[in-house]
Design an enzyme around this catalytic site. Structure first.
Site, PDB file in Angstrom:
ATOM      1  N   CYS A 171       0.809  -1.227  -0.073  1.00  0.00           N
ATOM      2  CA  CYS A 171       0.120  -0.041   0.145  1.00  0.00           C
ATOM      3  C   CYS A 171       0.990   1.289  -0.097  1.00  0.00           C
ATOM      4  O   CYS A 171       1.275   1.603  -0.927  1.00  0.00           O
ATOM      5  CB  CYS A 171      -0.845   0.017   1.036  1.00  0.00           C
TER       6      CYS A 171
ATOM      7  N   HIS B 144      -3.736  -4.788   0.424  1.00  0.00           N
ATOM      8  CA  HIS B 144      -3.001  -5.371   1.602  1.00  0.00           C
ATOM      9  C   HIS B 144      -3.173  -6.883   1.583  1.00  0.00           C
ATOM     10  O   HIS B 144      -4.171  -7.364   2.206  1.00  0.00           O
ATOM     11  CB  HIS B 144      -3.797  -4.673   2.826  1.00  0.00           C
TER      12      HIS B 144
ATOM     13  N   GLU C  48      -1.652  -8.849   3.081  1.00  0.00           N
ATOM     14  CA  GLU C  48      -1.505  -9.652   4.378  1.00  0.00           C
ATOM     15  C   GLU C  48      -2.852  -9.934   5.008  1.00  0.00           C
ATOM     16  O   GLU C  48      -2.765 -10.873   5.714  1.00  0.00           O
ATOM     17  CB  GLU C  48      -0.857  -8.670   5.317  1.00  0.00           C
TER      18      GLU C  48
HETATM   19  N1  GLN Z   1      -1.840   6.728   2.879  1.00  0.00           N
HETATM   20  C1  GLN Z   1      -1.758   6.151   1.855  1.00  0.00           C
HETATM   21  C2  GLN Z   1      -3.243   6.229   1.142  1.00  0.00           C
HETATM   22  O1  GLN Z   1      -4.092   6.838   1.885  1.00  0.00           O
HETATM   23  C3  GLN Z   1      -1.704   4.657   1.945  1.00  0.00           C
HETATM   24  C4  GLN Z   1      -2.519   3.925   2.820  1.00  0.00           C
HETATM   25  C5  GLN Z   1      -2.273   2.772   3.472  1.00  0.00           C
HETATM   26  O2  GLN Z   1      -1.127   2.297   3.465  1.00  0.00           O
HETATM   27  N2  GLN Z   1      -3.167   1.756   3.961  1.00  0.00           N
HETATM   28  O3  GLN Z   1      -3.272   6.093   0.194  1.00  0.00           O
END
Ligand code: GLN
Length: 546
Positions: A388, A513, A515
């Site tokens: 992410c 994600h 995970e």
């Molecule tokens: N801050 C980033 C976004 O909002 C990544 C978010 C995250 O890693 N869950 O896109």
């Protein structure tokens, strides 16, 4: 409304006492696991806080925010439920006082209370019970495992405890069992297991009208017979109902520990069931995890490293992959604020690691440190997995150092950057509310043929998302021209979801994600391949690079 058709719906209510952080979620998931081979088990978690969901909470305070396929941002215990029960949970299985009060208030405004004074009892407690029943009904559950958040005696969970007490009368005493998790300290001076905190905690529960059928004493050692007898006598339950909640180095052992302690017999007896757990596959998977042939050192580079729970699912996913590779991951925590403040030289911090993960995150703090870490991984052929925010920072690093966009940044970090290679998703431009407004939940990814991602996933893969920002489509061509491969994107949209570098032993990142959907049985392929490459000796890595 009847609670269910025949056979009657069963409930197991799990409460906690003495301390928080004893692993109530894992205990509830483990109990559910023992029944899950024979029954449709639906887990619920009742949280006392007034936030509607944990989505707006700081991970250092609350641990990881778990994201469900339906887009719900829920308590991290749902990670345990999904991994232990093999179910896809739904957002409303996590009740919070924020949600409960919202529904009561809505009803009041609609006039549904017909002029009555709206009170905690019966109205709020009824709203809780109705929600539990509605979920049981909608899911055709055989068994509801209900975890009451917090510690008995906390003001915050009183209404839930009361609702669970009232459920007994409605469901019938043969259809509900109460399990109470407590803490059994061993005093250093005398080396003796002490039952008093358990006695007092059970007394608090009994004051509230709940008599536990099972007391699980969390302890460093198995509870000795004498202690079980004392708890049995003082807490008024059969000795067989006193179960050791043994400290273990691997949470997947807990269902086995509970089973050995005979928890299933006492719960079967109480609920009129005859379930025999099927643990063969679980034991086999655990056996692999327990017998690693080698260690592999992985750097976890984030800014919430003070609380390991902030990255709970990432650690789990590494463990899942490792179990299938006969390896033991040794996690080296790298606080990236220390790197960016030059409190710690990067070479020193990463000199002994075989792989680097940059997990999800938010905001500017620690971000420059993470960008340096990505560069180090890319330049030195160290296997890298970005999750992410990790993908977004990898794009920034590549843009700055390979595409001559020295100012490249995310508008999350610098809203005025002249090269916004990471920018808000268009649908986020007019979002003003923070809660539940990110791009959330399960989404399909279209995977490009001929890429590493395609070798791992085939034409398409579904993963879970939680982000507001994305790779700015304006820069995609430039990035690709310089060698970055976007190997996964949203079907029909220009949202880049997987990237990779072809001439690197393993350099992959995803906007998702992965995970969150990894299990011990089926580790996620990103983690598996990442770890497998990290375990290869350098010479082989070089071969791959050549
Ligand atoms: N801050 C980033 C976004 O909002 C990544 C978010 C995250 O890693 N869950 O896109």
């Amino acid at each position: 409304m009847p609670l269910s058709n025949t056979p009657p719906l069963k409930f197991i209510v799990v409460t906690g006492g003495v301390l928080s952080g004893l692993g109530k979620g894992i205990a509830a998931a483990s109990i559910g696991h023992l029944f899950s081979s024979a029954l449709k088990v639906v887990p619920m978690k009742l949280d006392g806080y007034l936030n509607v969901d944990p989505g707006t909470m700081n991970p250092i305070e609350h641990g990881e925010v778990f994201v469900l396929d339906d887009g719900g941002e829920v308590d991290m215990d749902f990670g345990h439920y999904e991994r232990f029960l093999g179910v896809t949970c739904k957002s409303d299985w996590n009740l919070t006082m924020g949600k409960v009060f919202e529904s009561v208030r809505d009803k009041e405004r609609k006039g549904d209370y017909l002029g009555k004074t709206v009170q905690y009892i019966p109205h709020v407690v009824n709203a809780i019970k109705e929600k539990i029943r509605a979920i049981a009904h909608a899911e055709h559950a055989d068994l509801m495992v209900i975890e009451v958040g917090g510690t008995v005696g906390d003001m915050e969970s009183e209404l839930y405890v009361e609702a669970c007490r009232q459920l007994r009368n409605e469901a019938g005493p043969k259809n509900i069992a109460y399990v109470h998790l407590t803490y059994v300290p061993i005093l250093h001076s005398v080396g003796e297991q002490k039952s008093k905190p358990t006695q007092q905690s059970v007394a608090l529960l009994r004051q509230r009208g709940i008599q536990p059928d099972v007391v699980i004493g969390r302890c460093r050692k198995h509870l000795d017979e004498h202690l079980k007898e004392r708890i049995s006598m003082f807490c008024d339950l059969p000795k067989e109902g006193v179960i050791t909640g043994l400290d273990v180095d691997n949470v997947y052992k807990i269902p086995l520990v509970f089973n050995e302690e005979g928890i299933i017999n006492i719960l079967n007896q109480k609920l009129g069931l005859n379930v025999q757990p099927n643990l063969a596959r679980w034991e086999q998977l655990l056996h692999n995890a327990e017998n690693p042939q080698r260690e592999v050192v992985i750097a976890m580079c984030g800014k919430y490293t003070r609380l390991m729970d902030s990255y709970a699912s990432v650690i789990e996913a590494l463990n899942h992959a490792a179990a299938h590779l006969h390896a033991k991951p040794v996690i080296k925590w790298i606080e990236t604020t220390d790197i960016e403040n030059e409190q710690r030289p990067i070479e020193e911090a990463l000199h002994d690691v075989q792989g680097i993960i940059v997990p999800g995150g938010f905001g500017a703090r620690g971000a420059e440190g993470k960008i340096q870490v990505v560069r180090h991984a890319r330049k030195n052929g160290i296997p890298f997995l970005g999750l992410c925010y990790g993908l977004q920072l990898a794009v920034i690093e590549f843009a700055r150092n390979e595409c001559h966009l020295a100012e490249a940044n995310s508008t999350e970090i610098n809203p005025h950057t002249s090269n916004p290679v990471i920018d808000l998703l268009p649908e986020q431009l007019h979002v003003t509310q923070k809660g539940a407004t990110m791009r959330l939940g399960g989404q399909n990814i279209e995977v490009k043929k001929g890429t590493r991602a395609h070798a791992l996933f085939g034409d398409s893969v579904r993963l879970r998302f939680r982000h507001r920002y994305e790779v700015n489509p304006v820069y995609i061509q430039t990035l690709e021209k310089h060698g970055l491969v976007f190997s996964g994107k949203a079907p029909g949209r220009e949202i880049m979801q997987i990237l990779e570098l072809p001439h690197h032993p393993f350099f992959m990142a995803t906007q998702a994600h992965p995970e969150l959907t990894s299990t011990l049985d089926k580790p996620n392929a990103f983690f598996y391949e990442f770890l497998k490459t990290a375990m290869q000796p350098l010479t082989e890595k070089e071969k791959v690079t050549a």
